[in-house]
Design a protein around this motif. Structure first.
Motif, PDB file in Angstrom:
ATOM      1  N   VAL A 182       0.853  -1.196   0.000  1.00 10.14           N
ATOM      2  CA  VAL A 182       0.000   0.000   0.000  1.00 10.14           C
ATOM      3  C   VAL A 182       0.888   1.245   0.000  1.00 10.14           C
ATOM      4  CG1 VAL A 182      -1.756   1.296   1.266  1.00 10.14           C
ATOM      5  CG2 VAL A 182      -1.821  -1.212   1.240  1.00 10.14           C
ATOM      6  N   VAL A 183       0.552   2.196  -0.840  1.00 14.88           N
ATOM      7  CA  VAL A 183       1.178   3.513  -0.804  1.00 14.88           C
ATOM      8  C   VAL A 183       0.103   4.509  -0.386  1.00 14.88           C
ATOM      9  CG1 VAL A 183       0.765   3.908  -3.274  1.00 14.88           C
ATOM     10  CG2 VAL A 183       2.491   5.253  -2.059  1.00 14.88           C
ATOM     11  N   SER A 184       0.394   5.303   0.626  1.00 15.30           N
ATOM     12  CA  SER A 184      -0.595   6.250   1.135  1.00 15.30           C
ATOM     13  C   SER A 184      -0.801   7.391   0.138  1.00 15.30           C
ATOM     14  CB  SER A 184      -0.132   6.806   2.479  1.00 15.30           C
ATOM     15  OG  SER A 184      -1.019   7.795   2.945  1.00 15.30           O
ATOM     16  N   ASP A 185      -2.010   7.927   0.109  1.00 11.73           N
ATOM     17  CA  ASP A 185      -2.262   9.082  -0.747  1.00 11.73           C
ATOM     18  C   ASP A 185      -1.947  10.382  -0.040  1.00 11.73           C
ATOM     19  OD1 ASP A 185      -4.269   9.048   1.088  1.00 11.73           O
ATOM     20  OD2 ASP A 185      -5.933   9.036  -0.343  1.00 11.73           O
ATOM     21  N   ASP A 186      -1.337  10.278   1.155  1.00  6.14           N
ATOM     22  CA  ASP A 186      -0.946  11.470   1.916  1.00  6.14           C
ATOM     23  C   ASP A 186       0.560  11.420   2.170  1.00  6.14           C
ATOM     24  OD1 ASP A 186      -0.456  12.934   4.699  1.00  6.14           O
ATOM     25  OD2 ASP A 186      -2.287  13.756   3.811  1.00  6.14           O
ATOM     26  N   ASP A 187       1.221  12.566   2.021  1.00  2.00           N
ATOM     27  CA  ASP A 187       2.683  12.608   2.181  1.00  2.00           C
ATOM     28  C   ASP A 187       3.130  12.208   3.583  1.00  2.00           C
ATOM     29  OD1 ASP A 187       2.893  13.457  -0.402  1.00  2.00           O
ATOM     30  OD2 ASP A 187       3.067  15.595   0.090  1.00  2.00           O
ATOM     31  N   THR A 188       2.295  12.433   4.589  1.00  3.54           N
ATOM     32  CA  THR A 188       2.698  12.171   5.971  1.00  3.54           C
ATOM     33  C   THR A 188       3.022  10.694   6.194  1.00  3.54           C
ATOM     34  OG1 THR A 188       1.247  13.961   6.699  1.00  3.54           O
ATOM     35  CG2 THR A 188       2.046  12.453   8.389  1.00  3.54           C
ATOM     36  N   LEU A 189       2.216   9.799   5.653  1.00  2.00           N
ATOM     37  CA  LEU A 189       2.395   8.365   5.873  1.00  2.00           C
ATOM     38  C   LEU A 189       3.015   7.658   4.680  1.00  2.00           C
ATOM     39  CD1 LEU A 189      -0.957   7.450   7.684  1.00  2.00           C
ATOM     40  CD2 LEU A 189       1.269   8.025   8.673  1.00  2.00           C
ATOM     41  N   ARG A 190       3.468   8.420   3.688  1.00  2.00           N
ATOM     42  CA  ARG A 190       4.089   7.799   2.515  1.00  2.00           C
ATOM     43  C   ARG A 190       5.588   7.685   2.782  1.00  2.00           C
ATOM     44  NH1 ARG A 190       3.090  11.514  -1.504  1.00  2.00           N
ATOM     45  NH2 ARG A 190       0.973  10.719  -1.812  1.00  2.00           N
ATOM     46  N   TRP A 191       6.076   6.447   2.957  1.00  2.00           N
ATOM     47  CA  TRP A 191       7.469   6.232   3.340  1.00  2.00           C
ATOM     48  C   TRP A 191       8.385   5.860   2.168  1.00  2.00           C
ATOM     49  CZ3 TRP A 191       9.004   1.281   2.175  1.00  2.00           C
ATOM     50  CH2 TRP A 191       7.997   0.321   2.034  1.00  2.00           C
ATOM     51  N   GLN A 192       7.797   5.440   1.045  1.00  4.92           N
ATOM     52  CA  GLN A 192       8.618   5.131  -0.120  1.00  4.92           C
ATOM     53  C   GLN A 192       9.207   6.423  -0.698  1.00  4.92           C
ATOM     54  OE1 GLN A 192       5.382   4.448   0.194  1.00  4.92           O
ATOM     55  NE2 GLN A 192       4.995   2.242  -0.004  1.00  4.92           N
ATOM     56  N   VAL A 193      10.292   6.299  -1.450  1.00  4.74           N
ATOM     57  CA  VAL A 193      10.948   7.461  -2.061  1.00  4.74           C
ATOM     58  C   VAL A 193      10.763   7.394  -3.568  1.00  4.74           C
ATOM     59  CG1 VAL A 193      13.126   8.680  -2.404  1.00  4.74           C
ATOM     60  CG2 VAL A 193      12.652   7.557  -0.210  1.00  4.74           C
ATOM     61  N   LEU A 194      10.154   8.437  -4.131  1.00  8.14           N
ATOM     62  CA  LEU A 194       9.891   8.469  -5.569  1.00  8.14           C
ATOM     63  C   LEU A 194      11.169   8.836  -6.316  1.00  8.14           C
ATOM     64  CD1 LEU A 194       7.500   8.277  -7.649  1.00  8.14           C
ATOM     65  CD2 LEU A 194       7.400  10.784  -7.519  1.00  8.14           C
ATOM     66  N   SER A 195      11.591   7.958  -7.244  1.00 14.35           N
ATOM     67  CA  SER A 195      12.799   8.248  -8.030  1.00 14.35           C
ATOM     68  C   SER A 195      12.488   8.679  -9.449  1.00 14.35           C
ATOM     69  CB  SER A 195      13.713   7.014  -8.066  1.00 14.35           C
ATOM     70  OG  SER A 195      13.044   5.903  -8.655  1.00 14.35           O
ATOM     71  N   ASP A 196      11.281   8.359  -9.934  1.00 14.38           N
ATOM     72  CA  ASP A 196      10.914   8.768 -11.290  1.00 14.38           C
ATOM     73  C   ASP A 196       9.396   8.694 -11.421  1.00 14.38           C
ATOM     74  OD1 ASP A 196      11.157   9.608 -13.885  1.00 14.38           O
ATOM     75  OD2 ASP A 196      11.780   7.674 -14.700  1.00 14.38           O
ATOM     76  N   GLY A 197       8.811   9.606 -12.208  1.00 16.15           N
ATOM     77  CA  GLY A 197       7.378   9.574 -12.442  1.00 16.15           C
ATOM     78  C   GLY A 197       6.586  10.300 -11.370  1.00 16.15           C
ATOM     79  N   ALA A 198       5.425   9.755 -11.038  1.00 15.58           N
ATOM     80  CA  ALA A 198       4.520  10.420 -10.093  1.00 15.58           C
ATOM     81  C   ALA A 198       3.914   9.386  -9.159  1.00 15.58           C
ATOM     82  CB  ALA A 198       3.414  11.144 -10.859  1.00 15.58           C
TER      83      ALA A 198
END
Length: 785
Positions: free
Chosen positions: A97-113
């Motif tokens: 699961v990836v959260s739709d809120d930045d607060t609980l989003r722990w993955q790091v985006l390297s490309d795209g959106a």
């Protein structure tokens, strides 16, 4: 007596340098290990806490998706944010699961959106490489179509997955398993109303709980490192005790004079012990400062040398600093305790005249000899029992008793070795070697005590080197048998025509051998069956290849058939009953050449074995091979990651253990330098007389250098011999229980290097004492009292 104590510290401060250095190094060792321990623990558990750090609360023990959904709905209704942690196991890979809120989003985006709407998904970078997935691709997962909108880095998180989608999509996957629910902006009561059985903790408390699970409630790493601290401090204690023994022997007349003018035994003893306490405090503080500098440098060096070593930020916990200080002081005071008692027990009149009753022919010497022989016999018996019964307890007990016996018998063992080495050096150095030999063995007890510290370090280092070399060979042999081929691919029917070319195009793939076969049925399971190729040079081991009347099954087929002893093979209009074994050569079932010839007349390529270069990066090769296999719809099996991991662990373990034991050797060499320095002070009149009789400064320096080499060489040779024996016993007892491939492997080059390093270190230890001795003019030396 306070005045006497202060005067002694000022007068003999140069003679306490060895004790100061020994304690300082030991304390620095403790501080450095504390820093490495904290850094390693932080590195090992960093991935555990990563997903939870943005949450206020964590709802634990929520395993069913329905309960997780209830918590999400209740928290959102309360105005908060919730995101379940877990993953679904699907054919395409794991989905998190990836959260739709930045607060609980722990993955790091390297490309795209990031996913913003249902049907959007992001893919982990490693999974994208293996699955050949890119932004814009459509991914089919359990009948649902997702579009890849981004590439993310999962880092070392414990809950990493191949793909991440929004909860409203992931919740529809029937295989989703929930670990916990992250919550922010809501209350514990809201969570419990939705899921009364849930455990609600703060994020920090939950992270601590997970970390303790990793360490299983015990800090094994700390205990292992403390073993080396104990070794180093034991060597330091020997050096300190030897230093104080020599100092007190030189100060016997001074102490006797104090007794004659009215000082009591207790006063003199207290004065000397205050000296040791002061030395312990100063050297412990210096050790803490040095340890802090060393720990930060060591962690930075390890990070620079090894990219993948999990180390956190360098920190030294306060308990380790306090422990280093307290232990340093205690070791110094305890090490000085017995020499102090021995010196102050001598009566004033006896101390004022020369006396030595510690020779080997004295009553004390005979008792020492008898005790040493008794301990040696008992230790040998236990070691024989340990090898025969593979008993670890007997091995440890026998090792301790045997080594203690060597230390006790040191005055009888070491001088003859030095005398023999001196005889070998005499044709080269002449009279210089003879004088050095006589000086080295003049006091057998002191000589044995001086070399004992180095003997401890060299013995342990040699035992570890021999043990690690033997273990590495045993593991290599076990790996050769257990993992006979680096990697293999198998097809459902026939290998695509470009399979070999695409595999050879992978970096670090050196060789590909195809396996011919045919379609068949094994107890009703339709599968290709391959034949052993004539050229098996690609294999590390061929002893487990199938013989006539036998078939090797892949893990998946063997498990589906409940690991049968025999199977029925239908192929080529023939039916054969074959003995079944689990194969180590890939997923595709394997039979002998003659068996394949008996069931069919024509074959096609159905599998391939892959050989990789020795220096290949396992993770990179496996990632590339996975991408090729996925693109060709082939099954990949590989062993290079497991083999590489085992070899890497052995290499790192050997380097760390030898490096840590090197600290003990360093402390021991400080002791040898100390003994030489103190003996220079003790023999100033003798050295001056030699100079007056025509001995040059260069010859005097050579005498002390040879003496140091003899001391270090005797300890190194004896330590290597004992260490090799201990290493062999350890391999027989410990590794022999795990594999029949255990055997003694003596790394001659490394053991010779240990002896050579000890000799070079002996030369370095003699530099300052020999320079000091050579600077004293003959006339000045003869007038010194």
């Amino acid at each position: 007596m306070r005045t006497v104590t202060l005067a002694s510290l000022r007068l003999y401060k140069r003679r306490y340098v060895a004790a100061f250095l020994a304690v300082a190094i030991g304390v620095a060792f403790i501080v450095t290990i504390g820093a490495l321990n904290a850094s390693a623990k932080d590195g090992l558990t960093t991935g555990v806490g990563t997903p939870y750090r943005g949450a206020d609360l964590v709802a634990a023990d929520v395993y069913e998706p329905e309960r997780a959904a209830a918590i999400v709905d209740a928290v959102e209704a309360d105005g908060g944010i919730a995101s379940p942690m877990g993953y679904a196991m699907e054919d395409a890979g794991t989905v998190g699961v990836v959260s739709d809120d930045d607060t609980l989003r722990w993955q790091v985006l390297s490309d795209g959106a990031w996913p913003r709407a249902p049907g959007e998904i992001v893919v982990d970078r490693q999974a994208a490489k293996s699955n050949d997935a890119a932004i814009g691709d459509d991914i089919e997962i359990s009948g649902m179509t997702f579009q890849v909108v981004g590439i993310v880095e999962s880092g070392e998180a414990s809950m990493r997955a191949d793909y991440y989608a929004l909860w409203e999509d992931v919740s529809q996957l029937g295989s989703f398993w929930t670990d916990a629910v992250l919550v922010t902006g809501s209350s514990e009561s809201t969570i419990l109303d939705a899921a009364p059985d849930a455990r609600v903790l703060t994020a920090d408390a939950y992270i601590d709980e997970r970390q303790q699970e990793i360490f299983q409630g015990t800090d094994v790493l700390t205990f292992l490192l403390l073993i080396f601290v104990t070794i180093a401090l034991t060597v330091a204690a020997i050096v300190i005790a030897n230093t104080f023994s020599i100092l007190f022997a030189q100060r016997t007349s001074d102490i006797a004079m104090l007794r004659c003018v009215g000082a009591t035994q207790a006063q003199v003893r207290r004065s000397v012990r205050v000296e040791s306490l002061a030395i312990g405090i100063v050297s412990s503080v210096a050790g803490i400062i040095g340890g802090l500098a060393l720990s930060f440098g060591a962690i930075s060096a390890v990070r620079a040398a090894f990219d993948n070593v999990p180390l956190g930020d360098p920190t030294v916990p306060l308990p380790w600093l306090l422990a280093g200080f307290v232990v340093g002081v205690l070791v110094t005071v305890v090490a000085a305790w017995f020499p102090t008692r021995a010196t102050t027990r001598v009566s004033p009149l006896a101390a004022l005249r020369p006396a030595d009753g510690s020779g080997l022919g004295s009553a004390a010497g005979r008792v020492r000899l008898a005790s040493g022989i008794g301990l040696l016999l008992a230790g040998t018996a236990l070691l024989v029992l340990a090898v025969a019964s593979q008993s670890i307890v007997a091995m440890l007990g026998g090792g301790v008793l045997s080594f203690v016996s060597i230390l006790v018998l040191g005055p009888s063992i070491v001088p003859p070795m030095i005398r023999a080495a001196g005889a070998l050096a005499r044709p080269i150095a002449g009279a210089t070697a003879r004088i050095a030999t006589d000086n080295a063995i003049r006091n057998p007890k002191r000589t044995a005590t001086t070399t004992s510290a180095l003997l401890v370090g060299v013995t342990l280092t040699s035992a570890v080197v021999v043990g690690m070399a033997s273990t590495s060979n045993a593991i290599a042999e076990e790996n050769r048998v257990s993992y006979p081929v680096d990697a293999a691919v198998g097809a459902d029917t026939e290998l695509p025509a470009d399979t070999v070319d695409r595999l050879l195009a992978v970096p670090d793939v050196e060789e590909v051998t195809t396996l011919a076969g045919t379609m068949g049925s094994i107890d009703g399971i339709t599968t290709p069956v391959a034949s052993t190729p004539r050229d098996t040079s690609i294999l590390h081991d061929t002893e487990r290849l199938p013989v006539d009347g036998e078939i090797l099954l892949g893990d998946d087929i063997a498990r589906e058939l409940d690991f049968p002893d025999t199977v029925t093979l239908d192929a080529g209009n023939r039916q054969l009953t074959l003995d079944a074994r689990i194969g180590d050569y890939g997923h595709t079932p394997l039979v002998s050449i003659d068996t394949m010839r008996s069931i069919t007349g024509s074959t096609v390529p159905v599998a391939a074995w892959i050989g990789t270069s020795a220096g290949a990066d396992p993770s990179e090769v496996v990632g590339d091979l996975t991408a090729v296999a996925s693109g060709l719809d082939l099954q990949l099996s590989q062993s290079i990651e497991q083999r590489g991991y085992i070899e890497q662990q052995m290499t790192i373990m050997t380097a760390v253990v030898v490096g840590l034991l090197g600290i003990a050797v360093l402390i021991a060499l400080v002791g040898i330098g100390s003994t030489l320095g103190l003996s220079v002070l003790e023999r100033r009149r003798e050295n001056a007389l030699l100079r007056a009789l025509g001995v040059t400064r260069r010859q005097l320096r050579a005498t002390l250098t040879i003496e140091a080499i003899l001391l270090a060489g005797a300890a190194a040779v004896l330590g290597v011999a004992i260490g090799t024996l201990f290493g062999w016993i350890g391999v027989e007892v410990l590794i022999g229980q795990l594999t029949d491939a255990a055997s003694l492997s003596v790394p001659v080059g490394q053991l010779l290097a240990i002896v050579a390093i000890a000799g070079v270190a002996g030369v370095l230890a003699s530099v300052l004492p020999s320079r000091r001795a050579a600077k004293v003019a003959p006339a000045a030396g003869l007038t010194i009292e």
